[in-house]
Scaffold this motif. Sequence first.
Motif, short mmCIF file in Angstrom:
data_model
loop_
_atom_site.label_atom_id
_atom_site.label_comp_id
_atom_site.label_asym_id
_atom_site.label_seq_id
_atom_site.Cartn_x
_atom_site.Cartn_y
_atom_site.Cartn_z
N ALA A 1 4.54 2.78 3.23
CA ALA A 1 3.46 2.30 4.11
C ALA A 1 3.97 2.04 5.52
CB ALA A 1 2.84 1.04 3.52
N GLY A 2 5.27 1.74 5.64
CA GLY A 2 5.82 1.48 6.96
C GLY A 2 5.73 2.67 7.89
N GLY A 3 5.63 3.88 7.33
CA GLY A 3 5.53 5.07 8.17
C GLY A 3 4.14 5.63 8.28
N LEU A 4 3.13 4.87 7.88
CA LEU A 4 1.76 5.35 7.91
C LEU A 4 1.22 5.45 9.33
CD1 LEU A 4 0.00 3.40 4.99
CD2 LEU A 4 0.50 5.85 5.07
N ASP A 5 0.29 6.38 9.53
CA ASP A 5 -0.50 6.42 10.75
C ASP A 5 -1.26 5.10 10.88
OD1 ASP A 5 -2.01 7.95 12.96
OD2 ASP A 5 -3.60 7.23 11.64
N THR A 6 -1.41 4.60 12.10
CA THR A 6 -2.05 3.29 12.31
C THR A 6 -3.44 3.23 11.72
OG1 THR A 6 -0.79 2.95 14.35
CG2 THR A 6 -2.79 1.64 14.06
N THR A 7 -4.25 4.25 11.96
CA THR A 7 -5.63 4.25 11.44
C THR A 7 -5.64 4.27 9.93
OG1 THR A 7 -6.41 5.41 13.42
CG2 THR A 7 -7.84 5.44 11.47
N ALA A 8 -4.78 5.10 9.32
CA ALA A 8 -4.74 5.17 7.86
C ALA A 8 -4.31 3.83 7.26
CB ALA A 8 -3.78 6.28 7.43
N GLY A 9 -3.29 3.21 7.86
CA GLY A 9 -2.84 1.92 7.36
C GLY A 9 -3.91 0.86 7.45
N ARG A 10 -4.68 0.86 8.52
CA ARG A 10 -5.74 -0.14 8.67
C ARG A 10 -6.87 0.09 7.68
NH1 ARG A 10 -6.01 -0.71 15.35
NH2 ARG A 10 -3.94 -1.72 15.56
N LEU A 11 -7.20 1.33 7.43
CA LEU A 11 -8.25 1.63 6.45
C LEU A 11 -7.82 1.20 5.05
CD1 LEU A 11 -9.50 5.13 7.66
CD2 LEU A 11 -10.76 2.96 7.75
N MET A 12 -6.57 1.48 4.70
CA MET A 12 -6.08 1.08 3.39
C MET A 12 -6.03 -0.44 3.26
SD MET A 12 -3.00 3.79 2.67
CE MET A 12 -3.23 5.55 3.01
N PHE A 13 -5.61 -1.10 4.33
CA PHE A 13 -5.60 -2.56 4.32
C PHE A 13 -7.00 -3.11 4.07
CE2 PHE A 13 -6.51 -6.47 6.60
CZ PHE A 13 -5.56 -7.34 6.11
N CYS A 14 -7.98 -2.56 4.76
CA CYS A 14 -9.36 -3.03 4.59
C CYS A 14 -9.84 -2.83 3.16
CB CYS A 14 -10.29 -2.31 5.56
SG CYS A 14 -10.05 -2.78 7.30
N ALA A 15 -9.45 -1.73 2.53
CA ALA A 15 -9.86 -1.47 1.15
C ALA A 15 -9.24 -2.51 0.20
CB ALA A 15 -9.44 -0.06 0.74
N PHE A 16 -7.94 -2.74 0.34
CA PHE A 16 -7.29 -3.77 -0.49
C PHE A 16 -7.91 -5.14 -0.22
CE2 PHE A 16 -4.04 -0.65 -1.33
CZ PHE A 16 -3.42 -1.07 -2.50
N CYS B 1 -1.31 -7.13 0.44
CA CYS B 1 -1.85 -6.79 1.76
C CYS B 1 -0.81 -7.00 2.86
CB CYS B 1 -3.09 -7.64 2.05
SG CYS B 1 -4.57 -7.13 1.17
N LEU B 2 -0.14 -8.13 2.86
CA LEU B 2 0.80 -8.42 3.95
C LEU B 2 2.07 -7.57 3.89
CD1 LEU B 2 -1.22 -10.66 4.50
CD2 LEU B 2 0.67 -12.26 4.72
N PRO B 3 2.74 -7.45 2.73
CA PRO B 3 3.96 -6.62 2.71
C PRO B 3 3.69 -5.13 2.89
CG PRO B 3 3.92 -8.17 0.85
CD PRO B 3 2.56 -8.17 1.45
N LEU B 4 2.57 -4.62 2.34
CA LEU B 4 2.29 -3.19 2.42
C LEU B 4 1.79 -2.78 3.79
CD1 LEU B 4 0.56 -2.45 -1.03
CD2 LEU B 4 2.90 -1.92 -0.36
N PHE B 5 0.99 -3.63 4.43
CA PHE B 5 0.33 -3.25 5.68
C PHE B 5 0.50 -4.35 6.74
CE2 PHE B 5 -2.21 -1.87 1.98
CZ PHE B 5 -1.97 -0.50 2.04
N PRO B 6 1.72 -4.63 7.16
CA PRO B 6 1.93 -5.74 8.11
C PRO B 6 1.23 -5.53 9.45
CG PRO B 6 3.95 -4.46 7.82
CD PRO B 6 2.99 -3.99 6.78
N GLU B 7 1.25 -4.29 9.97
CA GLU B 7 0.60 -4.05 11.26
C GLU B 7 -0.90 -4.25 11.15
OE1 GLU B 7 -1.67 -2.21 14.29
OE2 GLU B 7 -1.61 -1.44 12.23
N ALA B 8 -1.49 -3.74 10.07
CA ALA B 8 -2.93 -3.90 9.87
C ALA B 8 -3.30 -5.36 9.64
CB ALA B 8 -3.39 -3.05 8.68
N ALA B 9 -2.43 -6.10 8.97
CA ALA B 9 -2.69 -7.52 8.76
C ALA B 9 -2.73 -8.27 10.09
CB ALA B 9 -1.63 -8.12 7.84
N ARG B 10 -1.80 -7.95 10.99
CA ARG B 10 -1.82 -8.58 12.31
C ARG B 10 -3.07 -8.20 13.08
NH1 ARG B 10 3.55 -6.58 12.15
NH2 ARG B 10 3.02 -4.99 13.70
N TRP B 11 -3.47 -6.94 12.96
CA TRP B 11 -4.67 -6.45 13.65
C TRP B 11 -5.94 -7.14 13.14
CZ3 TRP B 11 -8.16 -3.33 10.71
CH2 TRP B 11 -9.25 -2.84 11.43
#
Length: 536
Positions: free
Chosen positions: A231-246, A294-304
């Motif tokens: 997840a650390g190498g995900l595209d920003t948009t993809a990571g945020r969408l996955m974060f929202c789903a979780f 949510c936090l460990p998998l998608f830290p950037e999306a969590a901050r966003w």
Amino acid sequence: MSFPWLTVLIAWPLVAALATALTGRGRGRPAPGGVASYGPGSGAFGSPAARWVALVGSLVEVALLVGAFLAFDTARAAEHQLVEAHSWIPSIGASYAVGVDGVGLLLIALSVGLVPLVILAAWREQGGDHPRLRSYLATVLVLEAFMVAVFAARDVFLFYVLFEAMLIPAYFLIGGFGQGAQRRYAAVKFLLFSLAGGLVMLVAVIALYLQVPAAERGPETFLTANLAATAGGLDTTAGRLMFCAFFLAFAIKAPMVPVHTWLPDVSENATPGTSTLLICVLDKVGTFGMLTLCLPLFPEAARWAAPVIVALAVVSILYGAILAIGQSDLLRLVGYTSVSHFGFIILGIFTFTATGTAGASLMMLNHGISTGALFLIAGFAIARHPQRSQRIADYGGLRTVAPILGGSFLVAGLSAAALPGLATFVSEILVFLGAFAAHHAAALVAAPAVVLAAVYVLLTYQRMFTGQVPATLTADGPVRDLDARERTVAGVFVAALLVLGFIPSLGLRYVDPPAATTVEQVGVSDPLSVHTEVAA
């Protein structure tokens, strides 16, 4: 090889459930003419054997939990311990991987500790129907196995399977054994909300798996640590969408405004014991998932997403407290208090401070104890009404005729209102400290909820326990105080609230190290770099 504590803790309740379900079969069937006959010595409330098998089985689970605590090293509470890993579905990289850090161990302790109290509280439930009581207790034990497993799962696919599978016993506990007129409606609503959230999360789980290069997929691809690296190498948009789903799946489970509406209906129509397990334990899967996935998998999306989530958490805090004040149904009132308390937990998690996260983690434990006490003691009061009314207006003066009932309800209520000296106070203070450091305005807006909590607790106590005893309440004779069984249940809760209130370090030493690790994983600078321990 070390002893498989977690696997045994998962398996034993299933064994106890099977033994409970098979105990007394073929006895207690309706006699000709429709009159139930329970056999010699069975008593008016079903088979004593099935009840004792369930209770002893749950107490053996408590003994196993003690062994797990002794094997857990608190000096390494931020690490996963008692770890077991076995290949499960090697073709997709799913494994049976379990292990717990300090937070997971405390939530397993909450699950295991509440079950024998729920069994004792349900000793005379289900209308005296022997087969129904036996089935109810067996279902409670099955749910216990799922609760332990979901807090121990370290494989994301395994977590998802357990996240969905535990809906089955929960659905039957609400719809099949509930006591409200709308229990089937409440069960279906709970199921649909949970399934919808789970389906959205499944899409994100699959999408995250597909981001792993085919050459790197192995037998442990779904381990949380491995997916976090991907997840650390995900595209920003993809990571945020996955974060929202979780996050949506966990917000429904938590529950959080605006996806909370199933909870008051379940509180009103399920038995107090069922509500205790669903709201005090099962709903913690939502906040636990936010914290550990949510936090460990998608830290950037969590901050966003944090500003919006913090705003919704504050809305939940105030909304739940205000609506609790206006409730006429006692169990529905307790349900709305949990909407408010879960708002505090989510606020603490998304402060991204070690203090706030530790407070939120500890509050998951403390809320389970205080709200479980409220549900079960409220159930004892309802059982004393000739029509088992849940309307607050149908009660009054219980303090004079049932002082132990009144006193234990007041202690549980004051704990929910975070009175100093009781368990919830310390965790709520830590959340506020983290919130004031990270989101000053949000903390100021949420602060009036402390006063609102005192209002709904004291107003309810005044209406139910002071004044004159209504004639309808004594229609079947004088109101009796708590008996020995009920005093045991209430006494355990009161003791736990006092011990954790005066010695909060018993819980903090398990949640402080994981909280600091979580803040590091999110990648933010903690404004409270020095964690100040707050003790009563």
